[in-house]
Design a protein around this motif. Structure first.
Motif, PDB file in Angstrom:
ATOM      1  N   GLY A  21       0.810  -1.213   0.000  1.00 51.25           N
ATOM      2  CA  GLY A  21       0.000   0.000   0.000  1.00 51.25           C
ATOM      3  C   GLY A  21       0.843   1.263   0.000  1.00 51.25           C
ATOM      4  O   GLY A  21       0.426   2.308   0.496  1.00 51.25           O
ATOM      5  N   MET A  22       2.014   1.182  -0.593  1.00 51.98           N
ATOM      6  CA  MET A  22       2.964   2.292  -0.562  1.00 51.98           C
ATOM      7  C   MET A  22       2.389   3.571  -1.172  1.00 51.98           C
ATOM      8  O   MET A  22       1.709   3.525  -2.188  1.00 51.98           O
ATOM      9  N   PHE A  23       2.663   4.686  -0.526  1.00 52.66           N
ATOM     10  CA  PHE A  23       2.231   6.007  -0.990  1.00 52.66           C
ATOM     11  C   PHE A  23       0.713   6.108  -1.120  1.00 52.66           C
ATOM     12  O   PHE A  23       0.199   6.888  -1.920  1.00 52.66           O
ATOM     13  N   GLY A  24      -0.004   5.301  -0.351  1.00 48.52           N
ATOM     14  CA  GLY A  24      -1.452   5.357  -0.379  1.00 48.52           C
ATOM     15  C   GLY A  24      -2.067   4.853  -1.663  1.00 48.52           C
ATOM     16  O   GLY A  24      -3.212   5.191  -1.987  1.00 48.52           O
ATOM     17  N   VAL A  48       6.989   1.264   6.768  1.00 50.25           N
ATOM     18  CA  VAL A  48       5.848   1.878   7.455  1.00 50.25           C
ATOM     19  C   VAL A  48       4.794   0.834   7.814  1.00 50.25           C
ATOM     20  O   VAL A  48       4.283   0.809   8.933  1.00 50.25           O
ATOM     21  N   ASN A  49       4.460  -0.022   6.874  1.00 47.62           N
ATOM     22  CA  ASN A  49       3.395  -1.008   7.074  1.00 47.62           C
ATOM     23  C   ASN A  49       3.953  -2.406   7.332  1.00 47.62           C
ATOM     24  O   ASN A  49       3.394  -3.403   6.904  1.00 47.62           O
ATOM     25  N   ARG A  50       5.038  -2.463   8.074  1.00 50.47           N
ATOM     26  CA  ARG A  50       5.714  -3.743   8.283  1.00 50.47           C
ATOM     27  C   ARG A  50       4.874  -4.753   9.043  1.00 50.47           C
ATOM     28  O   ARG A  50       5.020  -5.966   8.841  1.00 50.47           O
ATOM     29  N   GLU A  51       3.989  -4.289   9.922  1.00 53.18           N
ATOM     30  CA  GLU A  51       3.176  -5.248  10.674  1.00 53.18           C
ATOM     31  C   GLU A  51       2.304  -6.076   9.741  1.00 53.18           C
ATOM     32  O   GLU A  51       2.054  -7.253  10.001  1.00 53.18           O
ATOM     33  N   ALA A  52       1.824  -5.461   8.668  1.00 52.60           N
ATOM     34  CA  ALA A  52       1.024  -6.206   7.692  1.00 52.60           C
ATOM     35  C   ALA A  52       1.880  -7.254   6.985  1.00 52.60           C
ATOM     36  O   ALA A  52       1.413  -8.367   6.712  1.00 52.60           O
ATOM     37  N   LEU A  53       3.135  -6.924   6.694  1.00 50.92           N
ATOM     38  CA  LEU A  53       4.034  -7.901   6.083  1.00 50.92           C
ATOM     39  C   LEU A  53       4.320  -9.044   7.053  1.00 50.92           C
ATOM     40  O   LEU A  53       4.342 -10.219   6.661  1.00 50.92           O
ATOM     41  N   PHE A  54       4.533  -8.720   8.320  1.00 53.96           N
ATOM     42  CA  PHE A  54       4.736  -9.771   9.326  1.00 53.96           C
ATOM     43  C   PHE A  54       3.525 -10.710   9.356  1.00 53.96           C
ATOM     44  O   PHE A  54       3.675 -11.939   9.435  1.00 53.96           O
ATOM     45  N   LYS A 116      15.105  12.085   1.944  1.00 54.93           N
ATOM     46  CA  LYS A 116      14.279  13.230   2.334  1.00 54.93           C
ATOM     47  C   LYS A 116      14.433  14.380   1.345  1.00 54.93           C
ATOM     48  O   LYS A 116      13.445  15.043   0.989  1.00 54.93           O
ATOM     49  N   SER A 117      15.651  14.599   0.889  1.00 49.25           N
ATOM     50  CA  SER A 117      15.888  15.664  -0.074  1.00 49.25           C
ATOM     51  C   SER A 117      15.204  15.371  -1.406  1.00 49.25           C
ATOM     52  O   SER A 117      14.632  16.265  -2.038  1.00 49.25           O
ATOM     53  N   ALA A 118      15.230  14.100  -1.803  1.00 47.10           N
ATOM     54  CA  ALA A 118      14.669  13.721  -3.105  1.00 47.10           C
ATOM     55  C   ALA A 118      13.150  13.670  -3.092  1.00 47.10           C
ATOM     56  O   ALA A 118      12.503  14.136  -4.030  1.00 47.10           O
ATOM     57  N   VAL A 119      12.566  13.115  -2.024  1.00 48.32           N
ATOM     58  CA  VAL A 119      11.110  12.890  -2.032  1.00 48.32           C
ATOM     59  C   VAL A 119      10.336  14.011  -1.343  1.00 48.32           C
ATOM     60  O   VAL A 119       9.116  14.074  -1.457  1.00 48.32           O
ATOM     61  N   GLN A 120      11.017  14.854  -0.599  1.00 51.54           N
ATOM     62  CA  GLN A 120      10.423  16.021   0.060  1.00 51.54           C
ATOM     63  C   GLN A 120       9.210  15.625   0.911  1.00 51.54           C
ATOM     64  O   GLN A 120       9.346  14.795   1.805  1.00 51.54           O
ATOM     65  N   ASP A 121       8.028  16.191   0.675  1.00 54.23           N
ATOM     66  CA  ASP A 121       6.918  15.917   1.596  1.00 54.23           C
ATOM     67  C   ASP A 121       6.383  14.499   1.505  1.00 54.23           C
ATOM     68  O   ASP A 121       5.577  14.082   2.324  1.00 54.23           O
ATOM     69  N   GLN A 122       6.884  13.722   0.530  1.00 52.42           N
ATOM     70  CA  GLN A 122       6.489  12.314   0.452  1.00 52.42           C
ATOM     71  C   GLN A 122       7.155  11.484   1.558  1.00 52.42           C
ATOM     72  O   GLN A 122       6.820  10.307   1.734  1.00 52.42           O
ATOM     73  N   TRP A 123       8.065  12.098   2.307  1.00 46.23           N
ATOM     74  CA  TRP A 123       8.701  11.373   3.410  1.00 46.23           C
ATOM     75  C   TRP A 123       7.671  10.876   4.418  1.00 46.23           C
ATOM     76  O   TRP A 123       7.931   9.917   5.156  1.00 46.23           O
ATOM     77  N   GLN A 124       6.504  11.477   4.441  1.00 47.87           N
ATOM     78  CA  GLN A 124       5.461  11.025   5.366  1.00 47.87           C
ATOM     79  C   GLN A 124       5.106   9.552   5.149  1.00 47.87           C
ATOM     80  O   GLN A 124       4.553   8.907   6.049  1.00 47.87           O
ATOM     81  N   ASN A 278      -2.943   8.538  -7.104  1.00 53.83           N
ATOM     82  CA  ASN A 278      -3.506   9.771  -6.562  1.00 53.83           C
ATOM     83  C   ASN A 278      -2.705  11.005  -7.018  1.00 53.83           C
ATOM     84  O   ASN A 278      -1.505  10.899  -7.303  1.00 53.83           O
ATOM     85  N   PRO A 279      -3.349  12.172  -7.132  1.00 51.50           N
ATOM     86  CA  PRO A 279      -2.684  13.369  -7.665  1.00 51.50           C
ATOM     87  C   PRO A 279      -1.423  13.748  -6.905  1.00 51.50           C
ATOM     88  O   PRO A 279      -0.443  14.206  -7.507  1.00 51.50           O
ATOM     89  N   GLU A 280      -1.437  13.569  -5.594  1.00 54.82           N
ATOM     90  CA  GLU A 280      -0.260  13.886  -4.789  1.00 54.82           C
ATOM     91  C   GLU A 280       0.928  13.046  -5.221  1.00 54.82           C
ATOM     92  O   GLU A 280       2.043  13.549  -5.401  1.00 54.82           O
ATOM     93  N   ARG A 281       0.687  11.750  -5.399  1.00 49.87           N
ATOM     94  CA  ARG A 281       1.771  10.857  -5.800  1.00 49.87           C
ATOM     95  C   ARG A 281       2.220  11.141  -7.233  1.00 49.87           C
ATOM     96  O   ARG A 281       3.415  11.103  -7.538  1.00 49.87           O
ATOM     97  N   ALA A 282       1.283  11.435  -8.114  1.00 51.93           N
ATOM     98  CA  ALA A 282       1.633  11.733  -9.503  1.00 51.93           C
ATOM     99  C   ALA A 282       2.556  12.949  -9.577  1.00 51.93           C
ATOM    100  O   ALA A 282       3.548  12.953 -10.324  1.00 51.93           O
ATOM    101  N   ARG A 283       2.240  13.983  -8.804  1.00 50.49           N
ATOM    102  CA  ARG A 283       3.063  15.196  -8.800  1.00 50.49           C
ATOM    103  C   ARG A 283       4.449  14.903  -8.238  1.00 50.49           C
ATOM    104  O   ARG A 283       5.468  15.340  -8.790  1.00 50.49           O
ATOM    105  N   ALA A 284       4.505  14.150  -7.152  1.00 49.79           N
ATOM    106  CA  ALA A 284       5.790  13.800  -6.537  1.00 49.79           C
ATOM    107  C   ALA A 284       6.638  12.958  -7.479  1.00 49.79           C
ATOM    108  O   ALA A 284       7.857  13.134  -7.580  1.00 49.79           O
ATOM    109  N   ASP A 285       5.995  12.027  -8.194  1.00 47.99           N
ATOM    110  CA  ASP A 285       6.701  11.171  -9.139  1.00 47.99           C
ATOM    111  C   ASP A 285       7.287  12.004 -10.280  1.00 47.99           C
ATOM    112  O   ASP A 285       8.441  11.809 -10.681  1.00 47.99           O
ATOM    113  N   ALA A 286       6.511  12.948 -10.782  1.00 44.91           N
ATOM    114  CA  ALA A 286       6.993  13.814 -11.860  1.00 44.91           C
ATOM    115  C   ALA A 286       8.184  14.651 -11.402  1.00 44.91           C
ATOM    116  O   ALA A 286       9.159  14.838 -12.140  1.00 44.91           O
ATOM    117  N   SER A 287       8.105  15.161 -10.180  1.00 46.48           N
ATOM    118  CA  SER A 287       9.203  15.961  -9.639  1.00 46.48           C
ATOM    119  C   SER A 287      10.475  15.129  -9.508  1.00 46.48           C
ATOM    120  O   SER A 287      11.554  15.532  -9.956  1.00 46.48           O
TER     121      SER A 287
END
Length: 306
Positions: A21-24, A48-54, A116-124, A278-287
């Motif tokens: 479920g990466m990046f929503g 982030v979602n390691r418990e689901a993998l476990f 963090k420098s590369a992905v910026q606010d996608q670090w969340q 999602n639009p947020e991810r599309a914009r981050a990917d383009a950047s």
């Protein structure tokens, strides 16, 4: 398939794919699990979602003492960010990845800063990685083989995406775990999209890596994003065209605008036309991808002037 779910990979015995479920985005992050004599996890997600993998490993029937291998294809945190957390939970598992990535997982501080420098606010969507102890990790090189008990994985270095990148081939089922070497195949639009992050993407090497997959001519490709599919030779040709056209698009836009930030902003705006995540991810990917090409162009122009 949705975030946290898993399913068997059709046509390949004992292989499962888990959706992080990466990046929503459903199915964007694929982790592969081999329930073999020596069980293995190929890639780990961001952590982030390691418990689901476990939970997936538990449901498949791989106990804490049984997991033998943790196999990131490279050190980028969307593929290796969960490695240290897996090491903490599975005491007998050993981490293997291309040699140039080992230091980044032992001491991830610089990798985190770069990410963090590369992905910026996608670090969340990332988690702070747990360091992997030196005695639990070692490097891989071209031609190395990883013993899964009743089958093995063959390592092929593929540094076009990053110097610490490889893809793995399992000859018995004739499946290639492409990581990012073949781009991102998006089932919703039946196309391959380039992935060209800074700072070390290299077009010529990327095309060489694609040719290496083409020469293997496998039955199946297990992509690092959006999961597995049957192999068709046309996919590799499509990927090569996509990479060349993307580099040229960025080059032409920089010549037209004369400013790198304006180039990035242009491709961020055109990302609004992307409908499959999602639009947020599309914009981050383009950047991210446009910055990777700009870095590449600066590097090769500097080399030509030297």
């Amino acid at each position: 398939m949705h975030a946290g779910e898993f399913e068997s990979v059709r046509g390949i015995a004992d292989l499962y794919v888990h959706d992080t479920g990466m990046f929503g985005t459903d199915e964007y992050g694929a982790v592969y699990v081999y329930d073999t004599e020596k069980p293995a996890v190929i890639d780990t997600g961001t952590g982030v979602n390691r418990e689901a993998l476990f939970k997936t490993l538990d449901e498949i029937g791989i106990g804490r003492e049984e997991l033998a291998w943790i196999l990131p294809t490279h050190a980028h945190l969307d593929h290796a960010g969960g490695a240290g957390h897996l090491v903490e939970r599975y005491p007998n598992a050993e981490v293997r990845l291309p040699e140039k990535g080992v230091r980044h997982l032992i001491d991830p501080e610089a990798l985190v800063a770069g990410t963090k420098s590369a992905v910026q606010d996608q670090w969340q969507y990332y988690d702070d990685p747990a360091p992997v102890p030196e005695d639990r990790i070692s490097g891989l090189a071209e031609g190395d083989r990883i013993d899964l008990g009743d089958r093995e994985l063959v390592v092929h270095e593929a540094p076009g995406h990053a110097p610490h990148h490889a893809f793995y081939h399992e000859p018995d089922a004739d499946v290639v775990f492409t990581a990012d070497a073949a781009g991102i195949y998006v089932p919703a639009v039946d196309t391959v999209r380039p992935t060209t992050p800074p700072p070390q993407f290299d077009l010529d090497q990327c095309l060489t890596d694609l040719s290496a997959i083409e020469e293997i001519d496998p039955e199946y490709l297990c992509f690092g994003h959006f999961g597995p599919r049957e192999y068709e030779p046309s996919l590799i040709g499509e990927a090569k065209r996509a990479y060349v056209e993307w580099v040229e698009a960025v080059r032409e836009k920089r010549e037209a605008l004369g400013d790198d930030e304006a180039v990035v902003e242009h491709f961020e705006e055109t990302s609004r036309d992307v409908e499959f995540w999602n639009p947020e991810r599309a914009r981050a990917d383009a950047s991210l991808n446009s910055r990777g090409i700009l870095t590449y162009l600066n590097r090769i122009e500097g080399e030509s002037e030297a």
